[in-house]
Design a protein around this motif. Structure first.
Motif, short mmCIF file in Angstrom:
data_model
loop_
_atom_site.label_atom_id
_atom_site.label_comp_id
_atom_site.label_asym_id
_atom_site.label_seq_id
_atom_site.Cartn_x
_atom_site.Cartn_y
_atom_site.Cartn_z
N VAL A 185 0.84 -1.21 0.00
CA VAL A 185 0.00 0.00 0.00
C VAL A 185 0.87 1.25 0.00
O VAL A 185 0.65 2.20 -0.78
N CYS A 186 1.90 1.27 0.85
CA CYS A 186 2.81 2.43 0.91
C CYS A 186 3.54 2.63 -0.41
O CYS A 186 3.69 3.75 -0.90
N LEU A 187 4.01 1.52 -0.99
CA LEU A 187 4.71 1.62 -2.27
C LEU A 187 3.78 2.11 -3.36
O LEU A 187 4.18 2.91 -4.23
N ASP A 188 2.52 1.66 -3.35
CA ASP A 188 1.56 2.11 -4.36
C ASP A 188 1.27 3.60 -4.22
O ASP A 188 1.15 4.32 -5.22
N LEU A 189 1.14 4.08 -2.98
CA LEU A 189 0.94 5.52 -2.78
C LEU A 189 2.12 6.31 -3.31
O LEU A 189 1.95 7.38 -3.92
N LEU A 190 3.33 5.77 -3.08
CA LEU A 190 4.53 6.43 -3.61
C LEU A 190 4.52 6.45 -5.13
O LEU A 190 4.84 7.47 -5.76
N VAL A 191 4.10 5.32 -5.73
CA VAL A 191 4.03 5.25 -7.20
C VAL A 191 3.00 6.22 -7.74
O VAL A 191 3.22 6.90 -8.76
N LEU A 192 1.84 6.31 -7.08
CA LEU A 192 0.80 7.22 -7.55
C LEU A 192 1.28 8.67 -7.54
O LEU A 192 1.02 9.44 -8.49
N GLY A 193 1.98 9.03 -6.46
CA GLY A 193 2.47 10.42 -6.39
C GLY A 193 3.61 10.67 -7.34
O GLY A 193 3.64 11.68 -8.07
N ALA A 194 4.61 9.76 -7.36
CA ALA A 194 5.77 9.94 -8.24
C ALA A 194 5.37 9.83 -9.70
O ALA A 194 5.97 10.48 -10.57
N GLY A 195 4.34 9.02 -9.98
CA GLY A 195 3.91 8.86 -11.37
C GLY A 195 3.45 10.16 -11.98
O GLY A 195 3.67 10.42 -13.17
N ILE A 196 2.82 11.02 -11.17
CA ILE A 196 2.36 12.32 -11.69
C ILE A 196 3.55 13.21 -12.02
O ILE A 196 3.57 13.89 -13.06
N ILE A 197 4.55 13.18 -11.15
CA ILE A 197 5.75 14.00 -11.42
C ILE A 197 6.44 13.54 -12.69
O ILE A 197 6.85 14.35 -13.53
N ILE A 198 6.56 12.21 -12.86
CA ILE A 198 7.20 11.67 -14.08
C ILE A 198 6.39 12.04 -15.31
O ILE A 198 6.96 12.41 -16.36
N ALA A 199 5.06 11.97 -15.22
CA ALA A 199 4.22 12.35 -16.36
C ALA A 199 4.43 13.81 -16.73
O ALA A 199 4.52 14.17 -17.92
N PHE A 200 4.54 14.70 -15.73
CA PHE A 200 4.81 16.13 -15.99
C PHE A 200 6.18 16.31 -16.63
O PHE A 200 6.35 17.12 -17.56
N ALA A 201 7.16 15.54 -16.14
CA ALA A 201 8.52 15.67 -16.68
C ALA A 201 8.55 15.27 -18.14
O ALA A 201 9.23 15.91 -18.97
N VAL A 202 7.83 14.23 -18.48
CA VAL A 202 7.79 13.79 -19.89
C VAL A 202 7.03 14.81 -20.73
O VAL A 202 7.45 15.16 -21.85
N ARG A 203 5.91 15.28 -20.20
CA ARG A 203 5.06 16.20 -20.98
C ARG A 203 5.77 17.53 -21.25
O ARG A 203 5.64 18.11 -22.33
N PHE A 204 6.55 18.03 -20.27
CA PHE A 204 7.18 19.35 -20.41
C PHE A 204 8.70 19.24 -20.56
O PHE A 204 9.42 20.20 -20.24
N ASP A 205 9.18 18.11 -21.08
CA ASP A 205 10.60 17.92 -21.38
C ASP A 205 11.49 18.25 -20.18
O ASP A 205 12.56 18.88 -20.31
#
Length: 648
Positions: A16-36
């Protein structure tokens, strides 16, 4: 064991803790990809405000899809589907949150960011789960050794078993073969290793199934086994029929190494496949039909949620009806019989697979008080009446016992069923009831007529149905059982006549079609199972000798003893006067034709048989029973008066 359970319990909050970390970090990674890599802090903040309420929802969704209730060492395609559905559902929840915030506040609605977030979540959560499976595969692979005989890589059993692992080749590169291949790979303690597969589908040649390659076609089996030094062949095609299996057995026999098979799909509990279910080929397998022709999954749907009672539940047919009926999850399955050991055995078997379903009841069908107790206590809605004396040679010198058990027992059971509002009553009959020459056949013929008479009494109340079929392979005391015992003792096989024929069907096939007939049967309907063509007993004996490795052409293997009292050279499933209508691919209906006269005299028959039993004259009982069943008995005025007196 306790330590392992504790560690598994700790893994859930960790995941559960790892999934929460993935959910939060996943948004940051998506922003990084979207805005180079140049993440706008204000937009990220807005997106997080929309996403944070979704995180607990996502965890709940993951739990609902079983992402916290799996042993990920064994993750497979169904686990991957669960991950995709869980992540997609969570992403859709995020989409809903974006819409709500855009309507009621200063929200950020970006489909590209949503898509990237979904992709990152899916990859990270899927990779995290399947990493357990990958580590397990690597661990198993590290335990492999190189086999210098042909370059095959197999489990290293040098330190685990005192002898070389048995080299197994699986015939059938389907789902059953794949399941067995997994067990061979992950259970090295069984001392076997997988060489590969053979299959009759040329499209599968050189394809990989789990951890083995399809080495060739079935026609190449002998060459493949010799080249790869195979020790055993496993036939893993539960859906094959007898004709196909006979060809496979001939191929395996030529190879000269042991071979085993999985049971037919009709014999598997809930299609469970395991290495422990493997067994040798027997005659029932060679005579069985293609199980795919049977309506296995639908024929007993009318039993679902019903209270079902089976008389004679400890017998060969009765116990198999119980097994097949249990597949359809009746509310209660009452196992009625008077042999406590057999009732106990089938009760335990049903209980292992369907806890709480079966209810054993020790009772006698000839005892009205016993039957009333069973019906009052369990209120069955559907009854399968399999209880009867069925062995022709045993009943010939004991007609009184056959009359009491078969005829009077059916009379009692049908009456009790009607009194307690049973919906369907299915009688198991036999081909020996057609122009009967034996006591057993005659008693079952009277039972068939009795059900016709009972239907006239109850009208549209209880639906009385009769199912007639021939011999079943593997039943207690059957000719196959006798032959197998003689083969084990090294004795010649005793055959009544070289031209004698019988209709044969395997027990699971017969039980399943009895259930099927009970579902489609009309009131007072008589149905015949499609038994195929009759089989010569001589050919049956020859097949058994081949399976045992004895020469079927050697006349010393046979001893001809002549027909026994009551036996026929050929049996028939219907008489010349009966009209057949095929209402189903597997079942024929017998339409009434010339029965009426006999049905009208059933009451007289019962009254006279009771008088004969009271007198205790076996010879007279034998004669009168046979004549009644063949419509050769004349009821005079005195008999009519007697029957009327009995009725009052």
């Amino acid at each position: 064991m306790a330590k392992r359970v504790i560690s598994l319990n700790w893994m859930r909050p960790v995941l559960v803790c790892l999934d929460l970390l993935v959910l939060g970090a996943g948004i940051i990674i998506a922003f990084a990809v979207r805005f180079d890599g140049q993440i706008p802090a204000d937009l990220l903040g807005k997106f997080y405000v929309q996403a944070l309420p979704i995180f607990p929802i996502a965890i709940a969704v993951f739990y609902a899809f079983g992402l916290y209730n799996r042993i990920w060492h064994f993750a497979s395609v169904d686990a991957l589907v669960s991950i995709i559905l869980a992540v997609t559902t969570s992403a859709l929840a995020l989409l809903g949150s974006m819409y709500l915030f855009s309507i009621f506040g200063n929200g950020l609605r970006s489909y590209s960011l949503l898509t990237l977030t979904w992709m990152v979540w899916l990859f990270a959560i899927g990779a995290g789960r399947f990493s357990w499976r990958i580590m397990r595969e690597l661990h198993v692979q590290n335990g492999k050794r190189h086999d210098s005989r042909n370059g095959h890589v197999g489990p290293d059993t040098s330190e685990k078993t005192p002898k070389q692992a048995r080299r197994i080749i699986i015939y059938g590169a389907g789902s059953a073969g794949a399941a067995l291949a997994d067990q061979l790979r992950y259970q090295p303690s069984n001392g076997s290793e997988l060489v590969g597969f053979v299959d009759d589908d040329p499209k599968k040649r050189n394809m990989w199934i789990r951890h083995g390659r399809v080495l060739g076609l079935g026609t190449e089996l002998e060459r493949i086994c010799a080249r790869h030094k195979c020790d055993e062949i496993i036939i893993a095609i539960p859906s094959l029929g007898g004709g196909y299996l006979r060809r496979l057995v001939r191929r395996c026999s030529v190879v000269g190494i042991p071979y085993r098979i999985l049971p037919s799909t009709l014999q598997l509990w809930e299609n469970e496949i395991s290495f422990g279910q493997l067994r040798g080929v027997d005659l029932a397998d060679l005579l069985g039909r293609d199980p795919t022709q049977f309506p296995v999954d639908t024929c007993g749907e009318y039993l679902r949620g019903k209270r079902v009672l089976v008389t004679g539940a400890g017998g060969s047919i009765g116990s198999e009806i119980c097994r097949q009926a249990a597949r359809f999850h009746p509310q209660r399955l009452v196992l009625l019989g008077r042999g406590e050991n057999r009732i106990h055995a089938i009760g335990r078997e049903i209980e292992r697979h369907y806890p709480g379903m079966s209810v054993p009841f020790i009772g006698n069908i000839t005892n009205a008080a016993s039957m009333n107790e069973a019906f009052e206590l369990h209120a069955p809605e559907i009854v399968f009446h399999a209880a009867a004396h069925k062995h022709v040679p045993l009943m010939e010198p004991q007609p009184l016992e056959a009359i009491v058990n078969n005829v009077f027992g059916t009379d009692v059971t049908t009456d009790v069923a009607a009194e307690h509002g049973v919906e369907r009553f299915v009688l198991i009959s036999t081909d020996k009831a057609v122009h009967p020459t034996s006591v057993m056949g005659a008693s079952k013929c009277i039972c068939e007529l009795l059900l016709q008479r009972k239907q006239q009494d109850v009208g549209l109340g209880t639906r009385y149905i009769t199912v007639r079929f021939g011999n079943v392979i593997g039943s207690t005391g059957s000719v196959v059982e006798i032959f197998q015992d003689q083969i084990q003792r090294g004795e010649p096989l005793t055959i009544t006549h070289p031209e004698a024929t019988r209709y044969f069907m395997t027990i699971p096939e017969a039980a399943l079609l009895v259930i099927h007939s009970g579902g489609i049967g009309e009131a007072s309907g008589l149905y015949i199972l499609d038994m195929g063509e009759p089989i010569r007993i001589q050919e049956l004996a020859e097949d058994l000798l081949r399976l045992a490795g004895r020469d079927p052409k050697d006349l010393k293997n046979f001893r001809y003893i002549g027909l026994r009292p009551g036996e026929k050279l050929h049996e028939a499933l219907y008489s010349d006067t009966e009209v057949l209508v095929r209402t189903d691919p597997h079942v024929l209906q017998v339409l009434p034709n010339g029965w009426q006269d006999q049905v009208e005299t059933v009451d007289y028959m019962l009254a006279r048989l009771r008088e004969v039993v009271r007198m205790g004259n076996a010879e007279q009982a034998h004669s009168e029973l046979i004549r009644m069943a063949n419509n050769q008995y004349s009821f005079g005025p005195a008999m009519t008066l007697f029957a009327a007196t009995q009725a009052r």
